[in-house]
Structures are given as structure tokens and as C-alpha cells.
Scaffold this motif. Sequence first.
Motif, PDB file in Angstrom:
ATOM      1  N   ASP A  70       0.765  -1.174   0.095  1.00 16.50           N
ATOM      2  CA  ASP A  70       0.001   0.199   0.137  1.00 16.50           C
ATOM      3  C   ASP A  70       0.642   1.302   0.043  1.00 16.50           C
ATOM      4  O   ASP A  70       0.849   2.035   0.608  1.00 16.50           O
ATOM      5  N   SER A  71       1.967   1.421  -1.051  1.00 13.23           N
ATOM      6  CA  SER A  71       2.682   2.474  -1.006  1.00 13.23           C
ATOM      7  C   SER A  71       2.409   3.259  -2.116  1.00 13.23           C
ATOM      8  O   SER A  71       1.548   3.130  -2.755  1.00 13.23           O
ATOM      9  N   ASP A  72       2.920   4.509  -1.923  1.00 17.17           N
ATOM     10  CA  ASP A  72       2.699   5.622  -3.070  1.00 17.17           C
ATOM     11  C   ASP A  72       3.677   5.159  -4.243  1.00 17.17           C
ATOM     12  O   ASP A  72       4.378   4.398  -4.159  1.00 17.17           O
ATOM     13  N   GLY A  73       3.212   6.130  -5.185  1.00 16.73           N
ATOM     14  CA  GLY A  73       4.247   5.628  -6.341  1.00 16.73           C
ATOM     15  C   GLY A  73       5.573   5.862  -6.188  1.00 16.73           C
ATOM     16  O   GLY A  73       6.415   5.063  -6.735  1.00 16.73           O
ATOM     17  N   ALA A  74       6.019   6.840  -5.609  1.00 12.67           N
ATOM     18  CA  ALA A  74       7.373   7.252  -5.397  1.00 12.67           C
ATOM     19  C   ALA A  74       8.320   5.956  -4.738  1.00 12.67           C
ATOM     20  O   ALA A  74       9.213   5.638  -4.891  1.00 12.67           O
ATOM     21  N   ALA A  75       7.442   5.491  -3.462  1.00 15.56           N
ATOM     22  CA  ALA A  75       8.076   4.501  -2.843  1.00 15.56           C
ATOM     23  C   ALA A  75       8.403   3.090  -3.714  1.00 15.56           C
ATOM     24  O   ALA A  75       9.132   2.677  -3.573  1.00 15.56           O
ATOM     25  N   MET A  76       7.269   2.797  -4.397  1.00 13.17           N
ATOM     26  CA  MET A  76       7.239   1.812  -5.226  1.00 13.17           C
ATOM     27  C   MET A  76       8.499   1.937  -6.356  1.00 13.17           C
ATOM     28  O   MET A  76       9.100   0.944  -6.491  1.00 13.17           O
ATOM     29  N   ARG A  81      13.576   0.298  -8.586  1.00 16.20           N
ATOM     30  CA  ARG A  81      14.852   0.962  -9.165  1.00 16.20           C
ATOM     31  C   ARG A  81      16.100   0.281  -8.469  1.00 16.20           C
ATOM     32  O   ARG A  81      16.952  -0.058  -8.914  1.00 16.20           O
ATOM     33  N   LYS A  82      15.800   0.013  -7.235  1.00 14.39           N
ATOM     34  CA  LYS A  82      16.914  -0.626  -6.276  1.00 14.39           C
ATOM     35  C   LYS A  82      17.253  -2.174  -6.583  1.00 14.39           C
ATOM     36  O   LYS A  82      18.116  -2.706  -6.773  1.00 14.39           O
ATOM     37  N   ARG A  83      15.811  -2.599  -6.866  1.00 16.82           N
ATOM     38  CA  ARG A  83      16.118  -4.128  -7.236  1.00 16.82           C
ATOM     39  C   ARG A  83      16.659  -4.129  -8.565  1.00 16.82           C
ATOM     40  O   ARG A  83      17.488  -5.175  -8.515  1.00 16.82           O
ATOM     41  N   ARG A  84      16.627  -3.238  -9.695  1.00  9.72           N
ATOM     42  CA  ARG A  84      16.979  -3.336 -10.719  1.00  9.72           C
ATOM     43  C   ARG A  84      18.850  -3.237 -10.638  1.00  9.72           C
ATOM     44  O   ARG A  84      19.604  -3.691 -11.617  1.00  9.72           O
ATOM     45  N   VAL A  92      10.184  -4.841 -15.175  1.00 10.17           N
ATOM     46  CA  VAL A  92       9.089  -4.394 -14.392  1.00 10.17           C
ATOM     47  C   VAL A  92       8.045  -3.766 -15.425  1.00 10.17           C
ATOM     48  O   VAL A  92       8.004  -3.058 -16.450  1.00 10.17           O
ATOM     49  N   ILE A  93       6.854  -4.379 -15.163  1.00 10.27           N
ATOM     50  CA  ILE A  93       5.732  -3.825 -15.821  1.00 10.27           C
ATOM     51  C   ILE A  93       4.550  -3.236 -15.002  1.00 10.27           C
ATOM     52  O   ILE A  93       4.476  -3.645 -13.978  1.00 10.27           O
TER      53      ILE A  93
END
Length: 111
Positions: A70-76, A81-84, A92-93
Motif C-alpha cells: 500500500d505504498s505511494d508511487g514514489a516508494a514503489m 529501481r533498487k531491485r534493478r 518491470v511492468i
Amino acid sequence: MSGRLPTHLAVGALVRRVNDAGGFAVVRARGEAQSGAILVVIEDDGRIRALERFRDLDDRETLVPAGPSDSDGAAMDDYWRKRRVSDPDLWVIELMIPQAERFVAETILVC
């Protein structure tokens, strides 16, 4: 030869199905074409969540929740980006359609 559908074909099919059904689907990041991991970011009623295709030890695929809930767009965005950085093969889709999880399961999970 593996019986698995290459990742780029599964992603392409998912994007086409969602767009054809009147939803919005876009590839935010391309990963390794044959066997890259898939992270699907879903916006549903103002909530943003992510699902990842996971293969267990019995070689069965399932969808598991990933990232901040339940995060906001910036957190997701920060999360994927960190995962990449650690996994450049990650796809990422982003999807915006009712019953998005159903579209994902029907398209990218192998029975």
C-alpha cells in the motif's frame, strides 16, 4: 530445450491482453529476454502494490507480493529501481486495469 515461455514473450502477451481489454499496461524496464524475473506494479483504486513471479523448489510458478505494501508511487519506484541495481535482468511492468492479478496469473504463470 525448456518448456517455459521466454520472458519477453510472456511480457508482450500480458501488455497486449491488458491494452486490448481497455486497460493500461507499459514496460517500465526491460530485463533479460529469455529468463528474466518479472515484477508487476499494479495501481488499483489508488493503491499501488507489486507482484512477482516466483518459481518454487518444485519448479511451480506462483505470484507473491513484493515491495512496500500500500505504498505511494514514489516508494514503489524507489523499490523497483533498487531491485534493478542488484538484478538488471528484472522486467518491470505497470498495469492499470480492474482484476489485474487475474490478467497476470492467466498470462505469465505456467500451469
